[in-house]
Design a protein around this motif. Structure first.
Motif, PDB file in Angstrom:
ATOM      1  N   VAL A 207       0.829  -1.205   0.000  1.00 59.83           N
ATOM      2  CA  VAL A 207       0.000   0.000   0.000  1.00 59.83           C
ATOM      3  C   VAL A 207       0.860   1.250   0.000  1.00 59.83           C
ATOM      4  O   VAL A 207       0.668   2.170  -0.808  1.00 59.83           O
ATOM      5  CB  VAL A 207      -0.960  -0.007   1.215  1.00 59.83           C
ATOM      6  CG1 VAL A 207      -1.595   1.365   1.426  1.00 59.83           C
ATOM      7  CG2 VAL A 207      -2.036  -1.074   1.040  1.00 59.83           C
ATOM      8  N   TRP A 208       1.848   1.278   0.903  1.00 56.85           N
ATOM      9  CA  TRP A 208       2.681   2.479   0.995  1.00 56.85           C
ATOM     10  C   TRP A 208       3.658   2.590  -0.167  1.00 56.85           C
ATOM     11  O   TRP A 208       3.994   3.697  -0.600  1.00 56.85           O
ATOM     12  CB  TRP A 208       3.401   2.529   2.336  1.00 56.85           C
ATOM     13  CG  TRP A 208       2.474   3.004   3.407  1.00 56.85           C
ATOM     14  CD1 TRP A 208       1.940   2.282   4.432  1.00 56.85           C
ATOM     15  CD2 TRP A 208       1.901   4.312   3.507  1.00 56.85           C
ATOM     16  NE1 TRP A 208       1.078   3.047   5.175  1.00 56.85           N
ATOM     17  CE2 TRP A 208       1.035   4.303   4.629  1.00 56.85           C
ATOM     18  CE3 TRP A 208       2.026   5.481   2.767  1.00 56.85           C
ATOM     19  CZ2 TRP A 208       0.320   5.433   5.016  1.00 56.85           C
ATOM     20  CZ3 TRP A 208       1.308   6.604   3.153  1.00 56.85           C
ATOM     21  CH2 TRP A 208       0.470   6.576   4.260  1.00 56.85           C
ATOM     22  N   ALA A 209       4.100   1.464  -0.696  1.00 51.84           N
ATOM     23  CA  ALA A 209       4.968   1.515  -1.880  1.00 51.84           C
ATOM     24  C   ALA A 209       4.216   2.158  -3.041  1.00 51.84           C
ATOM     25  O   ALA A 209       4.771   2.972  -3.794  1.00 51.84           O
ATOM     26  CB  ALA A 209       5.430   0.108  -2.253  1.00 51.84           C
ATOM     27  N   PHE A 210       2.941   1.839  -3.180  1.00 56.81           N
ATOM     28  CA  PHE A 210       2.128   2.408  -4.251  1.00 56.81           C
ATOM     29  C   PHE A 210       1.930   3.911  -4.054  1.00 56.81           C
ATOM     30  O   PHE A 210       2.152   4.718  -4.962  1.00 56.81           O
ATOM     31  CB  PHE A 210       0.774   1.702  -4.312  1.00 56.81           C
ATOM     32  CG  PHE A 210      -0.155   2.234  -5.366  1.00 56.81           C
ATOM     33  CD1 PHE A 210      -0.135   1.719  -6.657  1.00 56.81           C
ATOM     34  CD2 PHE A 210      -1.053   3.258  -5.083  1.00 56.81           C
ATOM     35  CE1 PHE A 210      -0.980   2.209  -7.642  1.00 56.81           C
ATOM     36  CE2 PHE A 210      -1.908   3.751  -6.056  1.00 56.81           C
ATOM     37  CZ  PHE A 210      -1.866   3.232  -7.336  1.00 56.81           C
ATOM     38  N   LEU A 211       1.495   4.298  -2.858  1.00 54.32           N
ATOM     39  CA  LEU A 211       1.208   5.712  -2.600  1.00 54.32           C
ATOM     40  C   LEU A 211       2.445   6.582  -2.766  1.00 54.32           C
ATOM     41  O   LEU A 211       2.374   7.687  -3.325  1.00 54.32           O
ATOM     42  CB  LEU A 211       0.638   5.874  -1.184  1.00 54.32           C
ATOM     43  CG  LEU A 211      -0.747   5.254  -0.936  1.00 54.32           C
ATOM     44  CD1 LEU A 211      -1.114   5.346   0.545  1.00 54.32           C
ATOM     45  CD2 LEU A 211      -1.802   5.945  -1.784  1.00 54.32           C
ATOM     46  N   LEU A 212       3.591   6.095  -2.306  1.00 50.07           N
ATOM     47  CA  LEU A 212       4.817   6.895  -2.377  1.00 50.07           C
ATOM     48  C   LEU A 212       5.395   6.909  -3.785  1.00 50.07           C
ATOM     49  O   LEU A 212       5.904   7.948  -4.250  1.00 50.07           O
ATOM     50  CB  LEU A 212       5.844   6.363  -1.373  1.00 50.07           C
ATOM     51  CG  LEU A 212       5.420   6.455   0.103  1.00 50.07           C
ATOM     52  CD1 LEU A 212       6.479   5.828   1.005  1.00 50.07           C
ATOM     53  CD2 LEU A 212       5.171   7.896   0.519  1.00 50.07           C
TER      54      LEU A 212
END
Length: 511
Positions: free
Chosen positions: A175-180
């Motif tokens: 999730v955070w890899a995508f958002l960042l």
């Protein structure tokens, strides 16, 4: 399209795979149902934000394929026409509401605001609109994910629609890899230490992200994407412990010591799994040791037994005991061997399947040089949607908790001691196990025969029904040991005095 381009240009192969799979699910749903028959449930959280941008990318690619087939492919990003549902709640954080409305304006969303509960709101929405499928930002590990697939019909009793879960297999890291990587905005609470957001009444910043500012000595929270262990993303949620025997519910956000419940007697069942024990080949010493440990923290063990290495036997035992007791502790039958069926049995008892857990597999690989065979490593399959991994710095492998079932991996007393000490520390820091008021006991001995002692003891039990009154002999010709045990010192003392009055004074002596 900027989202698709950002993913194509990044170096994260895992993220690319997750993205491609999610977009495929979205395109499949759009092909099956069409734009006017689908909707997107948006709540302003990180998972929902990821899904918003995946839908934008998926719709862009879907329309591009249509135009290509018609000979009119262009680079223009089409408007986002998918109906978006937002359930506005009075207990929601203001920041969640603000972000939702900002995203609506930024991406020109067709937002339907519903101010009713989820079920009745959906009923009204589906009556007024021909919606057949709803995109949800559900991930495995979420409480609502139990038993769901990427395409799952709604549950019985709910209005009929298809639940579409494009990010069901995504982890916290994904999730955070995508958002960042995509450099998209998200709710500001995530930069204030919140890692999983519910309502204002059950959510606090994740204490694992708290650091001390060296300049003023005050604590401050780092952003959510810096949480190193995604399995602990829900550590900021208030934990409710509905112990039935206590007559009340306690709540802890994981930061305070769990209160000691006065007069409460939580109950537990202890289950060992192993054919070798039933054959008499191996002596079981873990079960009795675990019973003693539970008793030492004020718990009552209502059942202790050993069952076969058989999925149905495990499932039947767990199913019976989990509803009768506050907790079930099960050991044995955990591992990669064919006879290790405990996890499968627990999953069957809870009505879920075993599913690969990528984070657990990664954890195993790092700590024990784990190398499974094939595409799916059997050891890394856990009961889907109901599993919580209990980590502690002194544990080589985390304990596994599925609802009120704790699965221990200990094979000897030393390992059990280590796991138990970790559980006690987690009871204080995370509310995993309630620490009840300890038992108070008195022991007396008599040289009277069983026949002479039977009637006075029977009367005593009737007079003190709240106490546990038992007796035993260490040898056939040895003295009869009478034990009186309860939670209140005064009651135990009264019972001991009453017992003395029922016998000749010379016939009793204190141990």
């Amino acid at each position: 399209m900027e989202i698709d381009r950002a993913i194509r240009e990044c170096d994260d192969r895992r993220l690319k795979t997750k993205y491609n799979n999610a977009v495929f699910v979205i395109q499949r749903a759009l092909a099956l149902y069409g734009i006017e028959e689908v909707a997107f449930s948006f709540n302003g959280g990180k998972d929902s934000t990821v899904l918003l941008h995946l839908l934008r990318a998926g719709y862009f690619l879907h329309k591009s394929e249509e135009k290509y087939c018609c000979g009119g492919l262009t680079g223009h990003t089409p408007a986002f026409p998918i109906r978006t549902i937002y359930f506005e709640c009075s207990s929601a954080f203001p920041e969640i509401n603000s972000f939702t409305y900002e995203a609506t304006k930024t991406y020109n969303l067709r937002l339907d605001i519903i101010r009713r509960d989820f079920k009745s709101g959906l009923e009204g929405l589906l009556e007024a609109n021909p919606i057949r499928a709803i995109f949800l930002g559900v991930r495995i590990g979420d409480p609502t994910a139990v038993g769901q697939e990427q395409f799952s019909p709604s549950s019985p009793g709910w209005p009929p629609f298809m639940r579409v879960n494009p990010i069901l297999d995504w982890s916290y890291r994904d999730v955070w890899a995508f958002l960042l990587n995509c450099k998209v905005s998200y709710c500001s609470l995530y930069d204030q230490g919140y890692t999983s957001i519910g309502s204002m009444y059950d959510t606090v910043p994740n204490e694992l992200l708290c650091v001390t500012n060296p300049s003023d000595g005050k604590g401050e929270y780092r952003p959510a994407y810096l949480l190193s262990d995604g399995r602990l993303e829900r550590a900021g949620r208030v934990k409710k412990l509905p112990y039935r025997t206590c007559g009340k519910i306690s709540a802890s956000n994981g930061l305070d010591i769990v209160e000691s419940h006065q007069g409460c007697v939580p109950t537990a069942s202890v289950i060992g799994v192993g054919d070798e024990t039933l054959f008499g080949t191996v002596e079981d010493i873990l079960g009795s040791a675990l019973c003693r440990k539970l008793h030492s923290i004020g718990w009552s063990v209502t059942q202790f037994g050993v069952i076969r290495n058989d999925i149905d036997s495990v499932a039947e035992a767990v199913d019976q005991q989990k509803s009768r007791n506050d907790m079930v502790f099960i050991y044995g039958g955990v591992g990669p061997l064919q006879s290790d069926v405990t996890l499968a049995g627990v999953a069957k008892a809870l009505g879920v399947r075993l599913a690969p857990d990528e984070e657990f597999e990664e954890y195993l690989r790092h700590i024990i040089d784990f190398r499974g065979t094939g595409d799916r490593n059997e050891m890394a399959q856990l009961p889907e949607g109901v599993t919580e991994l209990l980590h502690h710095e002194n544990l080589t492998v985390p304990l596994i908790k599925c609802q009120n079932v704790v699965i221990l991996t200990a094979t000897n007393l030393s390992e059990l001691e280590n796991e138990w000490n970790a559980l006690l520390e987690l009871a204080v820091s995370d509310g995993v196990l309630m620490l009840a008021k300890p038992f108070v006991s008195r022991s007396l001995t008599t040289t009277l025969s069983d026949v002479e002692a039977a009637q006075p003891l029977s009367v005593l039990r009737m007079e003190f029904p709240d106490l546990c009154i038992g007796c035993y002999r260490k040898s056939r010709k040895g003295p009869l040991v009478i034990t009186v045990e309860g939670k209140e010192q005064g009651r135990v003392q009264l019972a001991a005095e009453a017992l003395t009055n029922k016998f000749q004074l010379s016939a009793l002596s204190a141990v």
